[in-house]
Enzyme design. Structure first.
Site, PDB file in Angstrom:
ATOM      1  N   GLY A   1      85.926  31.371  29.440  1.00 16.21           N
ATOM      2  CA  GLY A   1      87.000  31.252  30.418  1.00 16.21           C
ATOM      3  C   GLY A   1      86.713  31.844  31.776  1.00 16.21           C
TER       4      GLY A   1
ATOM      5  N   PRO B   1      80.803  31.592  27.440  1.00 12.85           N
ATOM      6  CG  PRO B   1      79.019  32.279  28.790  1.00 12.85           C
ATOM      7  CD  PRO B   1      79.660  32.526  27.451  1.00 12.85           C
ATOM      8  N   GLY B   2      81.318  28.561  29.182  1.00 15.33           N
ATOM      9  CA  GLY B   2      80.922  27.159  29.307  1.00 15.33           C
ATOM     10  C   GLY B   2      80.819  26.828  30.782  1.00 15.33           C
ATOM     11  NE  ARG B   3      86.205  26.633  34.050  1.00 15.75           N
ATOM     12  CZ  ARG B   3      87.001  25.585  33.912  1.00 15.75           C
ATOM     13  NH1 ARG B   3      86.948  24.618  34.783  1.00 15.75           N
ATOM     14  NH2 ARG B   3      87.854  25.514  32.910  1.00 15.75           N
TER      15      ARG B   3
ATOM     16  NE  ARG C   1      88.171  21.035  35.364  1.00 17.90           N
ATOM     17  CZ  ARG C   1      88.441  21.719  36.460  1.00 17.90           C
ATOM     18  NH1 ARG C   1      87.966  21.338  37.635  1.00 17.90           N
ATOM     19  NH2 ARG C   1      89.173  22.807  36.402  1.00 17.90           N
TER      20      ARG C   1
ATOM     21  CE1 TYR D   1      93.158  20.731  32.036  1.00 24.93           C
ATOM     22  CE2 TYR D   1      91.114  20.429  33.240  1.00 24.93           C
ATOM     23  CZ  TYR D   1      91.802  20.518  32.046  1.00 24.93           C
ATOM     24  OH  TYR D   1      91.119  20.409  30.872  1.00 24.93           O
TER      25      TYR D   1
ATOM     26  CB  CYS E   1      94.346  -0.085  38.099  1.00 20.09           C
ATOM     27  SG  CYS E   1      93.052  -1.272  38.407  1.00 20.09           S
TER      28      CYS E   1
HETATM   29  C1  LIG Z   1      86.862  26.150  26.035  1.00 24.66           C
HETATM   30  C2  LIG Z   1      86.403  27.315  25.269  1.00 24.66           C
HETATM   31  C3  LIG Z   1      85.393  28.129  25.777  1.00 24.66           C
HETATM   32  C4  LIG Z   1      84.756  27.907  27.125  1.00 24.66           C
HETATM   33  O1  LIG Z   1      85.647  27.993  28.170  1.00 24.66           O
HETATM   34  P1  LIG Z   1      85.066  27.999  29.686  1.00 24.66           P
HETATM   35  O2  LIG Z   1      86.293  28.028  30.509  1.00 24.66           O
HETATM   36  O3  LIG Z   1      84.283  26.747  29.853  1.00 24.66           O
HETATM   37  O4  LIG Z   1      84.219  29.209  29.798  1.00 24.66           O
HETATM   38  C5  LIG Z   1      84.961  29.184  25.015  1.00 24.66           C
HETATM   39  N1  LIG Z   1      85.482  29.440  23.792  1.00 24.66           N
HETATM   40  C6  LIG Z   1      86.453  28.654  23.267  1.00 24.66           C
HETATM   41  C7  LIG Z   1      86.967  28.971  21.927  1.00 24.66           C
HETATM   42  C8  LIG Z   1      86.949  27.585  23.980  1.00 24.66           C
HETATM   43  O5  LIG Z   1      87.913  26.833  23.457  1.00 24.66           O
END
Ligand SMILES: *Cc1c(COP(=O)(O)O)cnc(C)c1O
Length: 463
Positions: A278, A321-323, A360, A364, A391
């Protein structure tokens, strides 16, 4: 985050309409390194390049729209997270942000682990050689088939999300003659949003088991009794695009409280705590994300302090971390098709993609920036809205941004920070073909996910 209208600027109005934007930047040709991938730069002839290749050459070779990933930047960010947390912690990249086999290999090489949350993500991870014990399996409704595949593959952990799943996973593991390592995902009563966290109405969501009312403690009680499960820790994920650690502080406090209760009731000290992902990134120049080493220091200190107070051995920490890893490393390259100035409002700039490659903004109300990248311009700034070809009037890529007033059809514009949740959420709306992902590194560009073709579309249509 809403900023008030700025009275200076575009040619179409004396007073700008209400919107999410600040004053036009002093120079539209300057690229803010905060929002662009590391190797992105404007070359002497005014064309923007990434990994040493200019975007005109990239557009010619790969077409538009297309996502370009700066491989060196991706690896550097992955490594920064790994290094920041050190050997006593684990970093799980959240595959849902963007996953492909090349990404899995980069992560493996950089020493990261991987979160998946579906059979498809698991298959991608395994097919690219990620060792199963470095994979965590998430989701609030994993199918029996997905659970069976994960257990058979030997995933490092399954994160349990409901009372039904505790029994389901235990049963499947037992039937396969094994004990599955699991964590229990709890909701701690903190829901983090951009720049703030709200400590109310938080348990009202589909993920996790609430700490409130003793539900999480009951889940632990049940999991500890089942032979098919080895409960290794507690998991908490509080939200997305978070800029400060105060939400994590509350979460860690409450999770450690549960660990203490578990120790007191069962005489067991669970060895792991997962604080989720997150962490926020800069989508525009107004965002100021923290560095991985600052986050690692803050989170480690918080957990250690809470454990000391509870007289618990400090558990092994993991983060997801993903984002924050993939988001800033890519941009989407579009060609401008049509331009419609609306007097007193703004100029609509239509590109050859849209909500099918970036949902997005529609989903969002996300904010993005944009730049003219195929040339420089000295024209005055105009307030623009970058829209797609779908469209749907909500088909907006960048809601409010300044582009030079001499923008013309055929110009290339790029939207930075589209590495996360863009290709992974892409759709075929209007039977538009999903764009390719091209990795650029050190003067070389290679497709890691190819562009969809009409044959791909028609192959599924068997009626
Ligand atoms: C979505 C998610 C993440 C990654 O969130 P980011 O905002 O991309 O860092 C990590 N853990 C869980 C369990 C998630 O659902």
């Amino acid at each position: 985050m809403s900023r008030s209208a700025h009275p200076a600027g575009p040619r179409h109005a004396d007073v700008l309409p209400e919107g999410h934007y600040s004053a036009p930047p002093a120079d539209l040709n300057t690229l803010d390194p905060k929002v662009w991938a590391q190797t992105v730069t404007r070359t002497a002839d005014g064309v923007v390049s990434v990994g040493g290749i200019d975007v005109k050459a990239l557009a010619e070779e790969f077409g538009t729209p297309a996502y370009f990933v700066d491989e060196a930047d991706f690896r550097a960010r992955a490594r920064a997270w790994r290094t920041a947390f050190g050997q006593d912690a684990d970093v799980f990249y959240a595959g849902k942000a963007f996953l492909s086999r090349a990404i899995v290999r980069w992560l493996h090489e950089e020493g990261l682990n991987l979160d998946v949350c579906s059979g498809g993500e698991l298959a991608t991870a395994l097919s690219a050689g990620m060792p199963a014990d470095r994979i965590a399996f998430h989701g609030n409704n994993k199918s029996e088939q997905e659970i069976r595949r994960a257990v058979e593959a030997g995933v490092g952990r399954i994160v349990l999300d409901s009372f039904q799943e505790i029994v389901r996973v235990a049963h499947i593991a037992q039937s396969l003659g094994t004990r599955q390592r699991v964590q229990i995902r709890v909701t701690v009563g903190v829901e983090a949003h951009t720049h703030e966290f709200i400590a109310t109405a938080h348990e009202d969501q589909k993920f996790g088991i609430p700490l409130a009312g003793g539900q999480a403690a009951e889940a632990v009680r049940r999991a500890l009794k089942l032979d098919g499960l080895e409960l290794i820790g507690i998991h908490s994920h509080i939200g997305s695009q978070i800029f400060d650690t105060s939400g994590f502080e509350v979460a860690a406090h409450r999770v450690v409280g549960l660990l203490k209760d578990i120790r007191d009731e069962h005489g067991v000290e669970l060895p792991e705590i997962d604080l989720g992902g997150g962490l926020g990134i800069a989508y525009t120049s107004d965002d100021d994300p923290r560095e991985p080493h600052e986050i690692a220091k803050a989170l480690t200190e918080i957990v250690n302090r809470e454990c000391e107070a509870a007289r618990l051995r400090a558990p092994r920490i993991s983060v997801e971390p993903g984002r924050a890893i993939v988001g800033p490393t890519a941009f989407t390259l579009y060609e401008v098709g049509t331009i419609k100035p609306l007097d007193g409002l703004r100029t609509y700039v239509s590109v050859d993609g849209g909500m099918s490659d970036n949902i997005r903004t529609a989903l969002y109300d996300a904010e993005y920036s944009v730049a003219l990248v195929s040339r420089t311009s000295d024209a005055e700034p105009m307030l623009a809205r970058v829209v797609g070809k779908h469209c749907e009037s909500g088909d907006i890529v960048v809601k409010d941004a300044f582009l030079p007033a001499d923008l013309a059809p055929g110009d290339l514009i790029a939207v930075p920070a589209t590495g996360a949740y863009c290709r992974s959420m892409a759709s075929n709306y209007n039977h538009v073909l999903r764009p390719p992902v091209v990795a650029v590194n050190d003067g070389e560009a290679r497709i890691i996910v190819r562009r969809e073709t009409e044959d791909d579309l028609l192959r599924l249509d068997v009626g």
